[in-house]
Design a protein around this motif. Structure first.
Motif, PDB file in Angstrom:
ATOM      1  N   VAL A 246      13.742  -5.757 129.699  1.00  0.00           N
ATOM      2  CA  VAL A 246      12.688  -6.554 130.330  1.00  0.00           C
ATOM      3  C   VAL A 246      13.269  -7.772 131.029  1.00  0.00           C
ATOM      4  CG1 VAL A 246      10.583  -7.860 129.928  1.00  0.00           C
ATOM      5  CG2 VAL A 246      10.967  -5.730 128.700  1.00  0.00           C
ATOM      6  N   THR A 247      14.262  -8.403 130.408  1.00  0.00           N
ATOM      7  CA  THR A 247      14.896  -9.564 131.029  1.00  0.00           C
ATOM      8  C   THR A 247      15.528  -9.179 132.362  1.00  0.00           C
ATOM      9  OG1 THR A 247      15.365 -10.582 128.886  1.00  0.00           O
ATOM     10  CG2 THR A 247      16.664 -11.338 130.757  1.00  0.00           C
ATOM     11  N   GLN A 248      16.214  -8.042 132.390  1.00  0.00           N
ATOM     12  CA  GLN A 248      16.853  -7.583 133.622  1.00  0.00           C
ATOM     13  C   GLN A 248      15.809  -7.212 134.676  1.00  0.00           C
ATOM     14  OE1 GLN A 248      20.223  -4.729 132.823  1.00  0.00           O
ATOM     15  NE2 GLN A 248      19.776  -5.288 130.714  1.00  0.00           N
ATOM     16  N   LEU A 249      14.715  -6.575 134.259  1.00  0.00           N
ATOM     17  CA  LEU A 249      13.668  -6.219 135.216  1.00  0.00           C
ATOM     18  C   LEU A 249      13.030  -7.451 135.838  1.00  0.00           C
ATOM     19  CD1 LEU A 249      11.810  -3.311 133.358  1.00  0.00           C
ATOM     20  CD2 LEU A 249      13.244  -3.123 135.398  1.00  0.00           C
ATOM     21  N   GLY A 250      12.984  -8.528 135.098  1.00  0.00           N
ATOM     22  CA  GLY A 250      12.316  -9.724 135.579  1.00  0.00           C
ATOM     23  C   GLY A 250      13.141 -10.579 136.510  1.00  0.00           C
ATOM     24  N   VAL A 251      14.415 -10.216 136.722  1.00  0.00           N
ATOM     25  CA  VAL A 251      15.293 -11.011 137.580  1.00  0.00           C
ATOM     26  C   VAL A 251      15.657 -10.187 138.810  1.00  0.00           C
ATOM     27  CG1 VAL A 251      17.464 -12.281 137.744  1.00  0.00           C
ATOM     28  CG2 VAL A 251      16.208 -12.216 135.573  1.00  0.00           C
ATOM     29  N   ALA A 252      15.242 -10.646 139.990  1.00  0.00           N
ATOM     30  CA  ALA A 252      15.522  -9.929 141.231  1.00  0.00           C
ATOM     31  C   ALA A 252      17.021  -9.920 141.506  1.00  0.00           C
ATOM     32  CB  ALA A 252      14.780 -10.591 142.392  1.00  0.00           C
ATOM     33  N   GLY A 253      17.521  -8.758 141.966  1.00  0.00           N
ATOM     34  CA  GLY A 253      18.915  -8.647 142.355  1.00  0.00           C
ATOM     35  C   GLY A 253      19.883  -8.372 141.230  1.00  0.00           C
ATOM     36  N   VAL A 254      19.395  -8.261 140.010  1.00  0.00           N
ATOM     37  CA  VAL A 254      20.264  -7.981 138.870  1.00  0.00           C
ATOM     38  C   VAL A 254      20.216  -6.486 138.549  1.00  0.00           C
ATOM     39  CG1 VAL A 254      20.655  -8.406 136.406  1.00  0.00           C
ATOM     40  CG2 VAL A 254      19.997 -10.291 137.914  1.00  0.00           C
ATOM     41  N   ALA A 255      21.392  -5.873 138.370  1.00  0.00           N
ATOM     42  CA  ALA A 255      21.440  -4.449 138.050  1.00  0.00           C
ATOM     43  C   ALA A 255      20.877  -4.200 136.662  1.00  0.00           C
ATOM     44  CB  ALA A 255      22.873  -3.942 138.138  1.00  0.00           C
ATOM     45  N   LEU A 256      20.095  -3.115 136.536  1.00  0.00           N
ATOM     46  CA  LEU A 256      19.544  -2.733 135.239  1.00  0.00           C
ATOM     47  C   LEU A 256      20.596  -1.938 134.489  1.00  0.00           C
ATOM     48  CD1 LEU A 256      17.109  -2.570 133.320  1.00  0.00           C
ATOM     49  CD2 LEU A 256      16.394  -0.512 134.555  1.00  0.00           C
ATOM     50  N   ASN A 257      21.098  -2.482 133.414  1.00  0.00           N
ATOM     51  CA  ASN A 257      22.199  -1.876 132.677  1.00  0.00           C
ATOM     52  C   ASN A 257      21.672  -0.972 131.572  1.00  0.00           C
ATOM     53  OD1 ASN A 257      24.587  -1.203 131.483  1.00  0.00           O
ATOM     54  ND2 ASN A 257      25.133  -3.259 130.821  1.00  0.00           N
ATOM     55  N   LEU A 258      21.839   0.332 131.760  1.00  0.00           N
ATOM     56  CA  LEU A 258      21.398   1.303 130.748  1.00  0.00           C
ATOM     57  C   LEU A 258      22.589   2.076 130.176  1.00  0.00           C
ATOM     58  CD1 LEU A 258      18.183   2.798 132.398  1.00  0.00           C
ATOM     59  CD2 LEU A 258      18.390   0.849 130.840  1.00  0.00           C
ATOM     60  N   THR A 259      23.788   1.512 130.311  1.00  0.00           N
ATOM     61  CA  THR A 259      24.975   2.242 129.877  1.00  0.00           C
ATOM     62  C   THR A 259      25.005   2.462 128.379  1.00  0.00           C
ATOM     63  OG1 THR A 259      26.205   0.148 129.766  1.00  0.00           O
ATOM     64  CG2 THR A 259      26.364   1.415 131.803  1.00  0.00           C
ATOM     65  N   ARG A 260      24.278   1.664 127.627  1.00  0.00           N
ATOM     66  CA  ARG A 260      24.292   1.835 126.168  1.00  0.00           C
ATOM     67  C   ARG A 260      23.012   2.467 125.640  1.00  0.00           C
ATOM     68  NH1 ARG A 260      24.411  -3.759 124.241  1.00  0.00           N
ATOM     69  NH2 ARG A 260      23.547  -4.205 126.297  1.00  0.00           N
ATOM     70  N   LEU A 261      22.115   2.831 126.540  1.00  0.00           N
ATOM     71  CA  LEU A 261      20.831   3.359 126.073  1.00  0.00           C
ATOM     72  C   LEU A 261      20.986   4.750 125.498  1.00  0.00           C
ATOM     73  CD1 LEU A 261      17.860   2.694 125.806  1.00  0.00           C
ATOM     74  CD2 LEU A 261      17.475   3.673 128.066  1.00  0.00           C
ATOM     75  N   GLY A 262      21.797   5.578 126.160  1.00  0.00           N
ATOM     76  CA  GLY A 262      22.066   6.899 125.628  1.00  0.00           C
ATOM     77  C   GLY A 262      20.989   7.910 125.932  1.00  0.00           C
ATOM     78  N   LEU A 263      21.364   9.180 125.948  1.00  0.00           N
ATOM     79  CA  LEU A 263      20.437  10.279 126.158  1.00  0.00           C
ATOM     80  C   LEU A 263      20.678  11.293 125.071  1.00  0.00           C
ATOM     81  CD1 LEU A 263      18.324  11.663 127.981  1.00  0.00           C
ATOM     82  CD2 LEU A 263      20.209  12.746 129.192  1.00  0.00           C
ATOM     83  N   LEU A 264      19.674  11.524 124.230  1.00  0.00           N
ATOM     84  CA  LEU A 264      19.828  12.427 123.092  1.00  0.00           C
ATOM     85  C   LEU A 264      18.973  13.666 123.303  1.00  0.00           C
ATOM     86  CD1 LEU A 264      19.509   9.776 120.236  1.00  0.00           C
ATOM     87  CD2 LEU A 264      21.572  10.500 121.429  1.00  0.00           C
ATOM     88  N   ARG A 265      19.486  14.797 122.920  1.00  0.00           N
ATOM     89  CA  ARG A 265      18.721  16.025 123.069  1.00  0.00           C
ATOM     90  C   ARG A 265      17.817  16.223 121.864  1.00  0.00           C
ATOM     91  NH1 ARG A 265      22.966  20.639 124.542  1.00  0.00           N
ATOM     92  NH2 ARG A 265      21.097  21.863 124.253  1.00  0.00           N
TER      93      ARG A 265
END
Length: 265
Positions: A246-265
């Motif tokens: 949410v913090t990243q979404l609220g700041v214009a021009g900042v990349a949304l970092n999802l590298t640690r979110l992971g994708l599980l089957r």
């Protein structure tokens, strides 16, 4: 006018709602809380262009839709029904795509520590530039060239003698094999229709990650439209991770970092 966002207000609202509802399986107030959470996220993303940092590369896109039919009864137990995300003008690594749509079916938040977000199945549609068809044949059948005309018809030509003529083809899928069946041949300005029993040309497709299965391929002017299905998508979403997003979404021009979110089957 540039849209302004208040990240602190959004962050306070979302994290308070997440804490209040994630551990409560049935709650009459949970429906209103989840609805507010979803609508706040929608306001933060629709109409904006993002760079999303993933484990295997950066993805840049413009979000055009983020919708769900929010049923009060379902929301009271953490079920968001189906959620649709649509994006366009997509860039990933060295590739560009026109549009993509993701439909997450049966989305729900499972009350646990940390909460788990689950969707099953997930349907994906991706519009790939027509030039990708030629790239595919350069890889799997270098003697042929593929193209899509302004009429939306796919055609194959001989790579070394492209002007001699072409074959109009239709595509069907059978598991991991793409079958291209000629429907007509044009040589020197004359066209002949081919019988329905004309043999098809097989193209073996690569294996996709996370159990993604390609389910359809169609042609349209300028694009190849691919559809696929993922049996299940799930990820843990603890409060700290939600706060970061949410913090990243609220700041214009900042990349949304999802590298640690992971994708599980």
């Amino acid at each position: 006018m540039t849209r302004r966002f208040d990240p602190l207000r959004s962050l306070d609202t979302l994290t308070s709602l997440w804490s209040a509802t994630a551990m409560v399986p049935v709650n009459s107030g949970a429906a209103a809380a989840y609805r507010t959470l979803f609508m706040t996220m929608r306001r933060l993303v629709v109409g904006r262009r993002f760079t999303v940092r993933l484990d295997d590369g950066d993805l840049t896109m413009t979000v055009t839709a983020f919708d769900s039919r929010l049923d009060v009864r379902g929301l009271s137990v953490g079920q968001l029904s189906d959620v649709t995300l649509a994006v366009n003008d997509i860039n990933w690594r060295t590739s560009s795509f026109e549009r993509a749509t993701v439909v997450l079916h049966n989305v729900q938040v499972k009350p646990s520590a940390p909460p788990v977000l689950v969707a099953a199945p997930v349907e994906l549609t991706l519009e790939v530039p027509a030039a990708a068809l030629d790239d595919l044949f350069t890889w799997v059948a270098p003697r042929l060239r593929g193209e899509i005309g302004p009429d939306g018809v796919a055609r194959l030509r001989m790579a070394r003698r492209p002007r001699i003529g072409h074959a109009d083809v239709e595509a069907t899928l059978d598991g991991s094999t793409l079958w291209l069946r000629p429907r007509g041949v044009t040589i020197g300005g004359s066209r002949w229709r081919l019988p329905a029993r004309t043999p098809a040309y097989p193209v073996r497709l690569p294996e996709f990650t996370h159990g993604l299965a390609l389910t359809g391929i169609t042609f349209a002017p300028g694009v190849v439209r691919l559809t696929g299905t993922l049996p299940q998508w799930r990820t843990e979403l603890p409060r700290k991770r939600l706060e970061d997003i949410v913090t990243q979404l609220g700041v214009a021009g900042v990349a949304l970092n999802l590298t640690r979110l992971g994708l599980l089957r």
